[in-house]
Write a protein that holds these residues in place. Structure first.
Motif, mmCIF file in Angstrom:
data_model
loop_
_atom_site.group_PDB
_atom_site.id
_atom_site.type_symbol
_atom_site.label_atom_id
_atom_site.label_comp_id
_atom_site.label_asym_id
_atom_site.label_seq_id
_atom_site.Cartn_x
_atom_site.Cartn_y
_atom_site.Cartn_z
ATOM 1 N N LEU A 1 1.002 -1.207 0.174
ATOM 2 C CA LEU A 1 0.203 0.093 -0.498
ATOM 3 C C LEU A 1 0.635 0.986 -0.531
ATOM 4 O O LEU A 1 1.737 1.136 0.766
ATOM 5 C CB LEU A 1 -0.680 0.036 1.043
ATOM 6 C CG LEU A 1 -2.017 1.098 1.233
ATOM 7 C CD1 LEU A 1 -3.098 1.253 0.342
ATOM 8 C CD2 LEU A 1 -2.738 0.878 2.834
ATOM 9 N N GLU B 1 0.915 5.401 0.401
ATOM 10 C CA GLU B 1 0.127 6.357 0.431
ATOM 11 C C GLU B 1 -0.094 7.564 -0.966
ATOM 12 O O GLU B 1 1.080 7.701 -0.824
ATOM 13 C CB GLU B 1 0.434 6.726 1.709
ATOM 14 C CG GLU B 1 -0.257 6.177 3.054
ATOM 15 C CD GLU B 1 0.399 6.387 4.299
ATOM 16 O OE1 GLU B 1 0.176 7.631 5.037
ATOM 17 O OE2 GLU B 1 0.638 5.707 5.264
ATOM 18 N N GLU C 1 -4.868 6.671 -2.596
ATOM 19 C CA GLU C 1 -3.548 5.414 -1.367
ATOM 20 C C GLU C 1 -3.820 4.042 -3.541
ATOM 21 O O GLU C 1 -5.091 4.438 -3.731
ATOM 22 C CB GLU C 1 -4.564 4.528 -1.151
ATOM 23 C CG GLU C 1 -3.890 5.325 0.290
ATOM 24 C CD GLU C 1 -4.922 4.261 1.846
ATOM 25 O OE1 GLU C 1 -4.578 4.929 2.734
ATOM 26 O OE2 GLU C 1 -5.307 3.587 1.677
ATOM 27 N N THR D 1 7.034 3.496 4.269
ATOM 28 C CA THR D 1 5.409 2.836 3.245
ATOM 29 C C THR D 1 6.562 1.463 3.409
ATOM 30 O O THR D 1 5.575 0.287 3.343
ATOM 31 C CB THR D 1 5.875 3.121 1.839
ATOM 32 O OG1 THR D 1 5.103 4.555 1.963
ATOM 33 C CG2 THR D 1 4.564 2.517 1.243
#
Length: 222
Positions: free
Chosen positions: A182, A184, A192, A209
């Motif tokens: 994932l 951001e 996202e 991350t």
């Protein structure tokens, strides 16, 4: 380099011991060194690796003392000893610099970590961080705070000292393929999204991350 295996245990007392060859042990130290150099925060202590490397260096130096003078291999092995010693000292200095820079946040993280979680500080580093904090508070008190009104004679070091910037970007090489990482958004207009990290690929990405992947050894900072 000596042929026998070196033991490097886990962070917990009940964890299984892992047997590493001398070459694997040195690679573990080099990886920890690179990660520590490029990570914005203090990483988990690799005190077991450090202790094993120190023992390995002592063993290598004993072998060099017994070797014949003038042998080309002796000079090569001596250079390797100095190289390992440099990596080890650089790794430890890097950690001490971070402790001095972020000591209130590091001690707070250590105080609030869950039982069973690995410590980011070795016992020696923990003692150093506590002493550094006590000396800093004493210095502030003697130089300035004692001359101020009673209601202003306290300082919140957690607010006064900057935190590590986990939003900084780092270069990394992927050691194990990762799916659905994932990411951001960098602006409010973005959303996202997820990415896959292929093995041996290199990326420039926000540290927070991939911080868990650094901790697990899935990626290597470069």
């Amino acid at each position: 380099m000596a042929e026998e295996e070196a033991e490097a245990g886990g962070s917990d007392a009940g964890s299984e011991e892992v047997l590493l060859t001398p070459a694997q042990l040195i690679r573990s130290l080099e990886q920890a060194w690179m990660n520590e150099k490029f990570a914005p925060e203090l990483l988990e202590s690799k005190s077991e690796v450090v202790e094993c490397v120190v023992e390995q260096l002592e063993h290598m130096e004993e072998n060099l003392k017994r070797a014949k003078g003038g042998d080309l291999k002796v000079g090569i092995h001596r250079m390797e000893v100095e190289r390992i010693r440099y990596v080890l000292s650089s790794y430890l200095r890097c950690r001490l610099r971070k402790i001095e820079k972020y000591f209130p946040h590091i001690l707070e993280k250590e105080k609030t970590r869950a039982e069973g979680d690995p410590s980011i500080l070795s016992p020696e580093e923990f003692a150093f961080a506590k002493e550094y904090m006590a000396n800093t508070e004493a210095h502030f008190r003697n130089v300035a705070l004692k001359h101020m009104p009673p209601n202003l004679q306290k300082v919140d070091l957690l607010r006064a000292v900057a935190k590590p910037n986990l939003d900084s970007f780092v270069f990394l090489r992927v050691k194990e393929r990762q799916e659905n990482v994932l990411v951001e958004p960098e602006t409010d207009e973005q959303r996202e999204y997820v990415i896959d990290l292929d093995e041996d690929s290199q990326h420039l990405i926000r540290y927070k991350t991939i911080a868990p992947l650094v901790a697990s050894g899935a990626v290597q900072l470069i």
